[in-house]
Write a protein that holds these residues in place. Structure first.
Motif, short mmCIF file in Angstrom:
data_model
loop_
_atom_site.label_atom_id
_atom_site.label_comp_id
_atom_site.label_asym_id
_atom_site.label_seq_id
_atom_site.Cartn_x
_atom_site.Cartn_y
_atom_site.Cartn_z
N THR A 233 0.86 -1.19 0.00
CA THR A 233 0.00 0.00 0.00
C THR A 233 0.89 1.23 0.00
N GLN B 65 1.81 -5.68 3.15
CA GLN B 65 0.72 -6.28 3.92
C GLN B 65 1.23 -7.43 4.79
N ARG B 66 2.34 -8.00 4.43
CA ARG B 66 3.00 -8.99 5.29
C ARG B 66 4.49 -8.93 5.02
#
Length: 410
Positions: A192, A295-296
């Protein structure tokens, strides 16, 4: 050892615990730290990494927090710095407008708020020299540069085939390639991105009066203006690094100004004349600013560190230090697993790393984003609220010291 093999000498496959892709400050420091903990480590980078470099002074410097300095010492990097660092002993946080005195309400971290310097300023070229020397001198560390690797990951391990013809078998691959990490993209880890439509101007100034180890964070409507104390040299005994934020168009226009006009714009943003006359030295750099987060941080036999995992606004000077915190966490976890004879790339080990780092990193990203939005405007109501907030924290000693310790990474 440096990879320089040909197809006719095809050596045996190299077995390592960890293979790091990317030899920037974060990746290189991680490699040195893991090797000093007894692990076999390979590091691959597209660029050549000679043991010693002596580029000319270019105005760029790093603010190394106290916790990051401890990491660099443990990794064997800090003792190899070829030039003096400068301790940051005081930090003053103020608010104002260009060409005007700062608000009388401020926040100041002083010598009574910590039992050691808040951090140290080192020239970017000095850290690069020290890292390159440490990479080539640390036992158990295999350097492949300039080189590239094709990575195949399975549940059983990772295999890296280098362009130079070497095969590396690793339990864990670490992506330290920066914000545009190919390994992260190959693992289909979503990122993101948060553009700020701003640029950071980076340069150095010589000044009339000594800085006494004092740093300034002066908040202006266009963004923060930071003065960071540096060690002087024979030509410029009083020297500081500057990092300040402007809109994209304004930043490039300012950076292209003639010498005297550029110095005038610096003086307008200093807030007061405590450093006396200032003279820009070295090059001027302009960097686009944005934030992003993965996100990870993990996948099969893969972990992300530094800018491959996160990027934040430089408003608090924590970007590189945040990457070093990843290194501290990963080195701590992997050293324990390795000492116990475990698998450093096992899923539960990687989950421990992600659980330790990602929530804290997300909190820092949210905090720097909120600070940028709170201080990066000229709304009179918000100006009053933030000035009162600074003054309130300044008066509450335990709270002020708590903020200081967190920023120091302790």
């Amino acid at each position: 050892m440096t990879a320089n093999m040909t197809a006719t000498t095809m050596p045996e496959a190299l077995g390592v615990d960890v293979c790091i892709v990317g030899a920037g400050p974060v990746g290189a420091t991680l490699a040195c730290r893991l090797a000093t903990a007894g692990m076999q480590v390979a590091i691959i980078d597209r660029a050549a990494l000679p043991p010693m470099e002596h580029p000319a002074f270019d105005g760029r410097a790093y603010a190394i927090a106290a916790g990051s300095r401890r990491l660099l010492e443990e990794a064997g990097v800090w003792p190899r710095l070829p030039m003096e660092s400068c301790d940051i002993n005081e930090i003053r946080v103020t608010d104002g407008r260009p060409g005007q005195p700062p608000s009388p309400l401020f926040l100041e971290f002083g010598r009574a708020d910590a039992d050691q310097p808040f951090g140290a300023m080192i020239e970017a070229r000095a850290l690069r020299v020290a890292l390159n020397a440490a990479l080539h001198a640390t036992p158990g560390l295999h350097v492949f540069a300039p080189d590239e690797g094709r990575v195949t990951r399975t549940a059983q391990g990772a295999v890296i085939h280098t362009t130079s013809g070497r095969t590396i078998n690793a339990r864990l691959v670490v992506a330290a390639e920066g914000r545009r990490s190919p390994l992260r993209d190959q693992a289909r880890i979503t990122v993101t991105r948060m553009p700020y439509n701003q640029c950071g101007i980076v340069c150095a100034v010589a000044h009339e009066f000594p800085h006494e180890g004092r740093a300034l964070e002066h908040f202006l409507p266009a963004g923060p203006f930071a003065q960071l104390p540096m060690a002087g040299n024979a030509q410029h005994p009083n020297l500081s690094a500057l990092v300040w934020t402007e809109s994209e168009k304004v930043a490039h226009r300012l950076a292209d100004l003639p010498h005297e006009a550029f110095a005038h714009e610096i003086r307008r943003r200093m807030g007061d004349e405590w450093l006396g006359a200032v003279t820009p030295v070295g090059r001027r750099w302009v960097y686009p600013l944005s934030a992003q987060y993965a996100q990870r941080y993990i996948d099969t036999r893969l972990a992300l560190v530094g800018d491959a995992a996160h990027g934040i606004h430089p408003i608090a000077g924590q970007g590189l230090n945040l990457g070093f915190r990843d290194v501290i966490a990963m080195a701590d976890i992997l050293a324990q697993v390795h000492a116990a004879g475990g698998d450093v790339g096992a899923p539960d080990v990687l989950r421990r790393y992600q659980a330790r780092c990602r929530p804290a990193n997300m909190l820092m990203l949210a905090a720097t984003d909120a600070l940028e939005r709170l201080f990066g405007n000229d709304n009179p109501v918000l100006r009053l609220a933030r000035d009162v907030g600074l003054a309130t924290v300044n008066r509450i000693t335990p709270l002020r010291r708590s903020f200081a310790r967190h920023a120091m990474g302790l």
